[in-house]
Design a protein around this motif. Structure first.
Motif, PDB file in Angstrom:
ATOM      1  N   GLU A  93       0.829  -1.209   0.000  1.00  0.00           N
ATOM      2  CA  GLU A  93       0.000   0.000   0.000  1.00  0.00           C
ATOM      3  C   GLU A  93       0.862   1.257   0.000  1.00  0.00           C
ATOM      4  OE1 GLU A  93      -2.539  -0.408   3.344  1.00  0.00           O
ATOM      5  OE2 GLU A  93      -3.764  -2.001   2.457  1.00  0.00           O
ATOM      6  N   ALA A  96       2.361   1.672  -3.439  1.00  0.00           N
ATOM      7  CA  ALA A  96       1.351   2.143  -4.389  1.00  0.00           C
ATOM      8  C   ALA A  96       1.070   3.627  -4.179  1.00  0.00           C
ATOM      9  CB  ALA A  96       0.069   1.329  -4.234  1.00  0.00           C
ATOM     10  N   ARG A  99       3.825   5.747  -5.587  1.00  0.00           N
ATOM     11  CA  ARG A  99       3.846   5.846  -7.046  1.00  0.00           C
ATOM     12  C   ARG A  99       2.823   6.837  -7.593  1.00  0.00           C
ATOM     13  NH1 ARG A  99       4.721   0.139  -6.695  1.00  0.00           N
ATOM     14  NH2 ARG A  99       2.476  -0.229  -6.928  1.00  0.00           N
TER      15      ARG A  99
END
Length: 327
Positions: A93, A96, A99
């Motif tokens: 998580e 992510a 990113r």
């Protein structure tokens, strides 16, 4: 045998057994010393019979000991697997999130359009309405409440992936039912080198002759008979702590630890079947009462009071309750 009956009675009524549970050699020495002094174990039967009795007893509990050890190992591996899965999900998580683009760059056309909207809003005069002052007061009240909430959370640590805390000398994770505490020792030791004292409201762990790694009062009382510890690979101590209150999160392990924010805990969803009988009954009662309130119906406690009242009325027909008001 008469001596064995005396032995059983003596051990049951004495305080010697709990003190020797983790010291096998001392336990055996004390046990056979007692047999020699207080019973006819050595004189009441032949040496072969006595040896056979000891061997039979040992063999009787050997598979049980292996089964218990295997079970504890399986439980430990399962807990470790779940912990690693939680940590992997948390890392995924975070990666992510990292990113995702943090800032969106506007084109010249979008920037000009946004500036025009801001200028229009700035030039437009505000028309106060009859409720204008009240709306301002409400906003202030909400801001004050938020500030107070933030003030209470200030200084608290965010929980780790296991809803506990990673500290310099140990780390702990928790579910609503139990706490898992891991204490790395940095050197290989044996159980006889350790001091592990677990009480209902306190915990002390360390190496003999050294300053304790943990020595303090637990935040809440624990179920002592369901709490266990084991030395893993001679390098770390694992303690499984069973909670008494299974509907509350701990904000710290011992009272001297830094506090974590329990509002930031993200528990895994669990099934009612996973809970023990007492906790399951409490959760089901809370869910039932919540549904009753949503439907405008009496809760389980209100129903109980009403049933008692109706029973009392039936038992006393001579009394007139028509003008009574019940709350």
């Amino acid at each position: 045998m008469k001596g064995m009956d005396q032995l059983s009675s003596h051990l049951t009524n004495s305080k010697i057994l709990p003190l020797l549970l983790h010291h096998h050699r001392n336990l055996l020495n004390t046990f056979f010393s007692f047999l020699a002094r207080k019973t006819d174990f050595y004189s009441g039967a032949t040496p072969e019979a006595s040896k056979k009795l000891l061997l039979d007893t040992y063999l009787k509990y050997q598979p049980k000991a292996a089964e218990y050890k295997a079970k504890k190992k399986e439980e430990s591996e399962e807990l470790d697997k779940k912990r690693k899965e939680r940590e992997a999900r948390a890392r995924a998580e975070e990666e992510a999130l990292a990113r995702e683009p943090k800032v969106k760059e506007l084109t010249d056309e979008e920037a000009a359009k946004l500036q025009a909207q801001l200028d229009e809003k700035k030039d437009k005069p505000e028309v106060p309405g009859p409720a204008g002052d009240k709306e301002e007061d409400t906003t202030k009240t909400i801001d004050v409440a938020d500030d107070e909430e933030d003030e209470k959370e200030k200084g608290k640590l965010a929980p780790n992936a296991g809803n506990g805390c990673d500290l310099p000398n140990y780390k702990w994770t928790q579910t609503l039912q139990e706490i898992e505490l891991r204490i790395p020792l940095n050197i290989r030791v044996k159980t006889r080198d350790l001091i592990v004292e677990i009480n209902k409201k306190s915990l002390k762990v360390g190496l003999k002759g050294q300053k304790p790694i943990i020595d303090g009062e637990l935040e809440h009382e624990i179920k002592l008979e369901e709490t266990t510890w084991v030395l893993e690979d001679g390098k770390s101590v694992l303690i499984q702590i069973e909670k008494i209150n299974k509907v509350a999160w701990w904000s710290k392990l011992v009272t001297t630890d830094p506090e974590i924010s329990t509002k930031k805990i993200n528990p895994e969803p669990s099934k009612l079947s996973d809970l023990d009988g007492e906790t399951r009954g409490l959760v089901e009662k809370m869910m039932y009462d919540q549904r009753q309130k949503e439907l405008g119906l009496p809760t389980s406690e209100e129903q109980k009071k009403n049933d008692m009242l109706q029973k009392f009325i039936q038992q006393h027909p001579e009394m007139d309750f028509s003008k009574c008001k019940f709350t």
